[in-house]
Design a protein around this motif. Structure first.
Motif, PDB file in Angstrom:
ATOM      1  N   GLU A 116       0.830  -1.202   0.000  1.00  0.00           N
ATOM      2  CA  GLU A 116       0.000   0.000   0.000  1.00  0.00           C
ATOM      3  C   GLU A 116       0.868   1.258   0.000  1.00  0.00           C
ATOM      4  O   GLU A 116       0.559   2.235  -0.695  1.00  0.00           O
ATOM      5  N   ILE A 117       1.947   1.233   0.759  1.00  0.00           N
ATOM      6  CA  ILE A 117       2.883   2.363   0.770  1.00  0.00           C
ATOM      7  C   ILE A 117       3.454   2.586  -0.621  1.00  0.00           C
ATOM      8  O   ILE A 117       3.504   3.714  -1.124  1.00  0.00           O
ATOM      9  N   ARG A 118       3.903   1.517  -1.261  1.00  0.00           N
ATOM     10  CA  ARG A 118       4.476   1.628  -2.604  1.00  0.00           C
ATOM     11  C   ARG A 118       3.444   2.194  -3.591  1.00  0.00           C
ATOM     12  O   ARG A 118       3.780   3.031  -4.432  1.00  0.00           O
ATOM     13  N   THR A 119       2.194   1.742  -3.477  1.00  0.00           N
ATOM     14  CA  THR A 119       1.154   2.205  -4.390  1.00  0.00           C
ATOM     15  C   THR A 119       0.886   3.694  -4.204  1.00  0.00           C
ATOM     16  O   THR A 119       0.809   4.454  -5.175  1.00  0.00           O
ATOM     17  N   THR A 125       3.583  10.594  -6.325  1.00  0.00           N
ATOM     18  CA  THR A 125       4.861  11.257  -6.622  1.00  0.00           C
ATOM     19  C   THR A 125       5.534  10.750  -7.886  1.00  0.00           C
ATOM     20  O   THR A 125       6.531  11.328  -8.319  1.00  0.00           O
ATOM     21  N   GLU A 126       5.037   9.666  -8.477  1.00  0.00           N
ATOM     22  CA  GLU A 126       5.643   9.024  -9.654  1.00  0.00           C
ATOM     23  C   GLU A 126       7.015   8.424  -9.328  1.00  0.00           C
ATOM     24  O   GLU A 126       7.799   8.143 -10.235  1.00  0.00           O
ATOM     25  N   LEU A 127       7.298   8.206  -8.059  1.00  0.00           N
ATOM     26  CA  LEU A 127       8.558   7.601  -7.630  1.00  0.00           C
ATOM     27  C   LEU A 127       8.292   6.214  -7.061  1.00  0.00           C
ATOM     28  O   LEU A 127       7.170   5.882  -6.680  1.00  0.00           O
ATOM     29  N   THR A 128       9.343   5.400  -7.014  1.00  0.00           N
ATOM     30  CA  THR A 128       9.208   4.057  -6.451  1.00  0.00           C
ATOM     31  C   THR A 128      10.009   3.948  -5.159  1.00  0.00           C
ATOM     32  O   THR A 128      10.991   4.665  -4.947  1.00  0.00           O
ATOM     33  N   CYS A 129       9.557   3.046  -4.317  1.00  0.00           N
ATOM     34  CA  CYS A 129      10.290   2.783  -3.076  1.00  0.00           C
ATOM     35  C   CYS A 129      10.304   1.288  -2.813  1.00  0.00           C
ATOM     36  O   CYS A 129       9.486   0.532  -3.361  1.00  0.00           O
TER      37      CYS A 129
END
Length: 411
Positions: A116-119, A125-129
């Motif tokens: 959910e955090i990644r989504t 932000t259009e960034l990945t984690c």
């Protein structure tokens, strides 16, 4: 966050996607702050000298970095974290610990929360984690590394995105890892452990604890032994107060003249004091840092009774410290840090003007209203709209690139 500084730059300039991009100083004294996975394929990593990075990857595209922008994007990401849980402990602009115990009832188990955090981060932000899930902070940090993409000569291999170390499987995950994976194992400690034939975390876990403490010291020995058993009792500490606020810069050519060094410090003090005021704190201690051409580093500090928030007061403390140091051999780096941060205190004085003999606290009071007006102007028209007279010809913004100068920098 995945290659955070580079990812922010790619979002700003999508044409650079798929290319070997490096954020950092591109001069002879520059340092790599972040590298795209395409650059990592050639062996380029953060903290490497830019000169070495260029040798490994001559086609690398260097960007000077924009710390102000990275801070703004970081704030956006942390806002997302706080929509998950109020228990967020920031480690840096691009890394944080989250205690999601209280969110599991609403959002599901640790892996579901990680997804959910990644989504949310991707959508907003259009960034990945990459997310590590584990029973404690130490293991979660290691799990997040496993979750990240991997770069090699053959290409970039996607990561897990979310990787969980299940309760009960901590040692199965931990013991095969290289011992340098442990917090606190730097080059010196690694050399000592290698002399004891300790190569993996499992080797350390089986080693005699008392001998380990004798070799490494009681505190470090016990710390590493506990980590090798998967023990980390630290809790997530939300909203930790900053211990210091500072700026330091490396220069393209060595500074040997007092006046030049002084002018650079005025510029840095202006930036540090502005950050203190934005944070709502004053400093009781101001520190000066100098790194010489031979990489020798010295620090000096001065303290005052009442916290200061203006660059004039900070320079009144710094200038005598600078005069005490012989810089004729050449200084490659200058830095100022505000420490012992507390809430500013109102002082009542019979005098409203400053003189050459005014103390730092007297200067701070005398300049407080003017400084407030400067802050208002900068808020409306930008930081470059008004600055110290000695900095007018210096286009380099303090903190804009924390990783060394470009060869194009003139000062």
């Amino acid at each position: 966050m995945d290659m955070f500084y580079v990812a922010v730059e790619l979002r700003r300039n999508p044409k650079l996607r798929g290319l070997p991009v490096v954020v950092g100083g591109d001069g002879a004294r520059g340092v790599v702050a972040a590298a795209s996975y395409e650059a990592r394929r050639f062996g380029v990593f953060s903290a490497m000298s830019s000169a070495q990075a260029k040798r490994l990857c001559p086609q690398a595209i260097f960007l000077p970095g924009d710390h102000e922008l990275y801070s703004e994007v970081s704030a956006e990401v942390f806002e997302i974290f706080h929509t998950i849980t109020p228990l967020v402990e920031g480690l840096s602009l691009d890394e944080a610990f989250l205690d999601v115990t209280g969110a599991r009832r609403l959002l599901g188990d640790g892996v579901k929360i990680g997804e959910e955090i990644r989504t949310r981060v991707k959508e907003q932000t259009e960034l990945t984690c990459s997310v590590g899930v584990a029973p404690n902070k130490f293991l979660a940090k290691l799990a997040s590394v496993v979750a990240k993409p991997r770069a090699s000569r053959e290409g970039v291999k996607p990561g897990y995105g979310v990787f969980e170390v299940m309760a009960g499987n901590e040692l199965e995950f931990l013991h095969p890892l290289a011992v340098e994976s442990l917090w606190g194992v730097g080059p010196v400690t690694l050399e000592k452990l290698s002399a004891l034939s300790i190569k993996t975390v499992g080797d350390l876990a089986k080693f005699d604890r008392k001998i380990l403490m004798n070799v490494l010291g009681e505190s470090l020995g016990q710390h590493l032994f506990d980590l090798s058993q998967g023990i980390d009792e630290r809790v997530v500490e939300p909203d930790r107060d900053a211990k210091s606020i500072g700026h330091e810069e490396t220069f393209s050519t060595d500074i040997k003249d007092f006046d030049v060094a002084h002018d650079q410090l005025v510029r840095l003090a202006d930036a540090v004091s502005a950050r203190c005021r934005r944070a709502g704190v004053g400093a009781r201690t101001i520190s000066l840092k100098l790194k010489f051409s031979d990489f020798r580093v010295i620090t000096r500090a001065a303290s005052v009774e009442f916290p200061v928030t203006t660059s004039q007061a900070m320079m009144r403390l710094i200038e005598p410290l600078l005069r005490e140091v012989d810089i004729s051999a050449g200084v490659r780096l200058l830095g100022i840090s505000a420490r012992n941060l507390v809430a500013p205190e109102m002082q009542l004085s019979l005098f409203g003007e400053s003189t050459e003999t005014s103390t730092a606290n007297e200067l701070d009071e005398a300049w407080s209203s003017t400084t407030s007006a400067v802050d208002d102007i900068r808020h409306k028209f930008g930081d470059a709209s008004i600055k110290p007279a000695s900095s007018l010809n210096n286009k380099r913004k303090p903190g804009a690139s924390k990783w060394g100068p470009s060869d194009l920098d003139q000062k």
